[in-house]
Structures are given as C-alpha cells and as structure tokens.
Design a protein around this motif. Sequence first.
Motif, PDB file in Angstrom:
ATOM      1  N   ASP A   1      34.435  23.772  41.678  1.00  0.00           N
ATOM      2  CA  ASP A   1      35.053  23.201  42.875  1.00  0.00           C
ATOM      3  C   ASP A   1      34.567  23.889  44.151  1.00  0.00           C
ATOM      4  OD1 ASP A   1      36.447  21.438  41.354  1.00  0.00           O
ATOM      5  OD2 ASP A   1      38.316  22.586  41.360  1.00  0.00           O
ATOM      6  N   ASP A   2      34.146  25.154  44.033  1.00  0.00           N
ATOM      7  CA  ASP A   2      33.671  25.896  45.206  1.00  0.00           C
ATOM      8  C   ASP A   2      32.488  25.190  45.861  1.00  0.00           C
ATOM      9  OD1 ASP A   2      35.563  27.827  44.853  1.00  0.00           O
ATOM     10  OD2 ASP A   2      34.241  29.244  43.838  1.00  0.00           O
ATOM     11  N   LEU A   3      31.611  24.597  45.048  1.00  0.00           N
ATOM     12  CA  LEU A   3      30.437  23.921  45.610  1.00  0.00           C
ATOM     13  C   LEU A   3      30.847  22.715  46.432  1.00  0.00           C
ATOM     14  CD1 LEU A   3      27.810  24.063  42.712  1.00  0.00           C
ATOM     15  CD2 LEU A   3      27.728  25.251  44.908  1.00  0.00           C
ATOM     16  N   ASP A   4      31.828  21.933  45.927  1.00  0.00           N
ATOM     17  CA  ASP A   4      32.314  20.777  46.676  1.00  0.00           C
ATOM     18  C   ASP A   4      32.893  21.211  48.022  1.00  0.00           C
ATOM     19  OD1 ASP A   4      31.598  19.116  44.595  1.00  0.00           O
ATOM     20  OD2 ASP A   4      33.586  19.219  43.651  1.00  0.00           O
ATOM     21  N   LYS A   5      33.720  22.270  47.994  1.00  0.00           N
ATOM     22  CA  LYS A   5      34.318  22.768  49.236  1.00  0.00           C
ATOM     23  C   LYS A   5      33.242  23.268  50.187  1.00  0.00           C
ATOM     24  CE  LYS A   5      38.496  24.267  46.808  1.00  0.00           C
ATOM     25  NZ  LYS A   5      39.196  25.437  46.255  1.00  0.00           N
TER      26      LYS A   5
END
Length: 402
Positions: free
Chosen positions: A328-332
Amino acid sequence: NKSLLAVFPTGGGKSITFQIPALMAADNAKALTVIISPLQSLMKDQVDNLEKKHGITEAVTINGLLNPVERQQAFERVAGQNPELALANILYISPESLRSVSIQKLLINRKIARFVIDEAHCFSSWGQDFRVDYLYIGDFIKKLQERKGLKDKIPVSCFTATAKQKVIEDIQAYFKAKLDMDLEVFRANASRTNLQYKVFNKDDEEQKYAEVRRLLEARNCPTIIYVSRTKRAFKLAERLCQDGFDARPYHGKMDKEEKTANQNAFIDGELDIMVATSAFGMGVDKSNVGMVIHYDISDSLENYVQEAGRAGRDENINGDCYVLFNEDDLDKHFILLNQTKLGQKEINQIWKAIKDLTKTRNNLSNSALEIARKAGWDDSVAEIETRVTTAIAALEDAGYVK
C-alpha cells in the motif's frame, strides 16, 4: 576562484570543504562567504557546531527561527556596524531570503568571496526536492554583480549528495544559462562500509508499529524514524511516548520554537528518538545516530541514500538502516507525487488570475491562497501554496512576471 559542482555522499565531510576556504577568505580579505541552504535546521546546526566544537564565532544565520533581537544582531554582525559585536564572515541564508530588500542591501556593502549553494539538486526538476526558490539564485547573483560594478564574476560552489546524471546536467545548464558559468564537477566515493540495510515486509500499520517497538527495544541509541506526512510524525511520536519511549516529532509545519527545542534536544543528547519528515536531517551533524528507520518509503532512491546516511556518521559506529514496507505504501507514494505535479493547465489558470488581479495596477501583493482562489482552485488542493509558488516561478522564468 573556479566555480564547481561537488558530489559528496552524506557524511562525507562536505561542510569542511567550504568552511575552511571561507575562513581563509575572511582572514586574508575580510570577505564574506554566503552559504545558501534550504533548511533552517541545517543552518542553525552548522553555525552552532562551528562555535561549540571549534570555537569559531564568525558564522551567523539569518532565517525565520530568529527572534527580532537575534535577527538585528545578525544583520549588524554581517554589516560590521556594531563594534561590540564580532564581524561575521560566513552567512547562512535560505534561497527565499534573497528576495528580501534588506538582504540585498546588506550584501551590496560587503565584499563577497563566494556563493556556496548546498543541496544543489533542488535546482533540478528531475530531483524530488526541487525548490522553486532556487531558480532565483542565478538572477540574484547577476543583479548583485551588476550593482557592485564587478568585472570578475563571484565564484560559485554547488554541493549535492545526489549523483543522478540528469540532475548534474540540469545544475550545470542552469549556471551556464544564467551566469555564463561552467561548473567543474568533482565526485567523491559514496561507499559507506559501516551501514547495514534491511527491509521488513509488514502487512499493516499495527505490524509496522510493533516492529518499530522491537527495534527500539533491541538497540538503545539515537534514532531517526522517517515518515511521509506531518500528521503521522505527531501521532507516531505521541504513541511511542505513551508506550514509555522518549520521542518527539519534527516536521516543516511545526511552530518554530518547538522545532528548535526538539532539534536541540536531539543534537545535545537529551532526546534519543526523533520522528520526522524529510524536513529533518539534511545536513544535521550528529555523529552517533545508530539507527534510521523508514516507517514510510522515501520519495526516491537518492533521498533514501541521503536519509539513511544520517546513521553512522562516526565511522567507528555501525549504523542500522531499516525500511518497513507494505504494498500500500507504493500507492500512497504515487498519490503524493501526483498531487505535487503541476501541468500547463494549472500554470495558465494562475497566469489568468494574475492578469485579472492586475487589470488596474502593475503590482500584486496578494497571498498565494488569494491567487489560487482567483484561479478557481479549491482550498482543499494539496500543497496549494507550493503549487501557486511553482506556477509563478515558471511564469517568472519565462518572462511573464517579475
């Protein structure tokens, strides 16, 4: 008197390469070296270290952390107007300060030995730390040379830890275009053998927090925990305190007194854990940081190398560099990057707003928020002031506004 671009790794002794020549220029010719730096914490730290560690009192900084009395004393020391105050021969200022009329007057009346530009990757739109204020530096130096009537150019030294070739080319092209100046490039080895790196895959926030606790309990040492948002810096520091750790936040939107107090406590060893955004750490000289934890991923690999490099600046200390990661860090991360991108449409909207606001006058003194509203932007737009400033800088660079 050659102008140069030096690529030095974090912790590579960059500061000494411009501080010693600055002191020599002061001793030989009473000349002032102007050091332009993007972060107030960096400037304060450099000045404090020169005095505390080496007994050198010739450096001052002029920035927003000073109270009115301190600011006035700094001006007097640079100008040499007060015989009771020692003459300052090294001046640390931010790039936005160059637009101040008082700073312009101050520098006209001093012999300038050199301009030193730290974190020079901020010139490049290819760098994640691009700062629009940097684009005015060349114009300022050119105007200053003209007003002083100088035949010889004031030399410039640029420093960066970012070795990306496109960034280096951008910096060189900028100074060639603005000052007809060719920067000679010097590179240092970026190898740091006393740092160890490890990535932990974590499924959610609770797993991340549990890992942070485990790491802090396993190694009791000065630690920087990097996060991507100001709100998270505050909440994570608060939760760590509730669980018995001595942690404080640091981010760009904090009250300046609190920022200074937190930085001083960490540098002086009164505080072991700093939970910070990227606003903290650039150039902060604390040699015994044993651990850097990235709770969120960095903006870029270059930024990660810089931030992780805060650990183990004393080569006798082994530094542990950890990344806590989930998908999810990449999406954020990409959402954040897209929020800060500025296109032709937004620049045209700001240009139309400025034209509307100046229909009956030549000068404009509106705030960034007022200009944004005139352009039809919603107040909830992320980083709205930065986006307006960036658009105006693009218009200024193209000759539409001044």
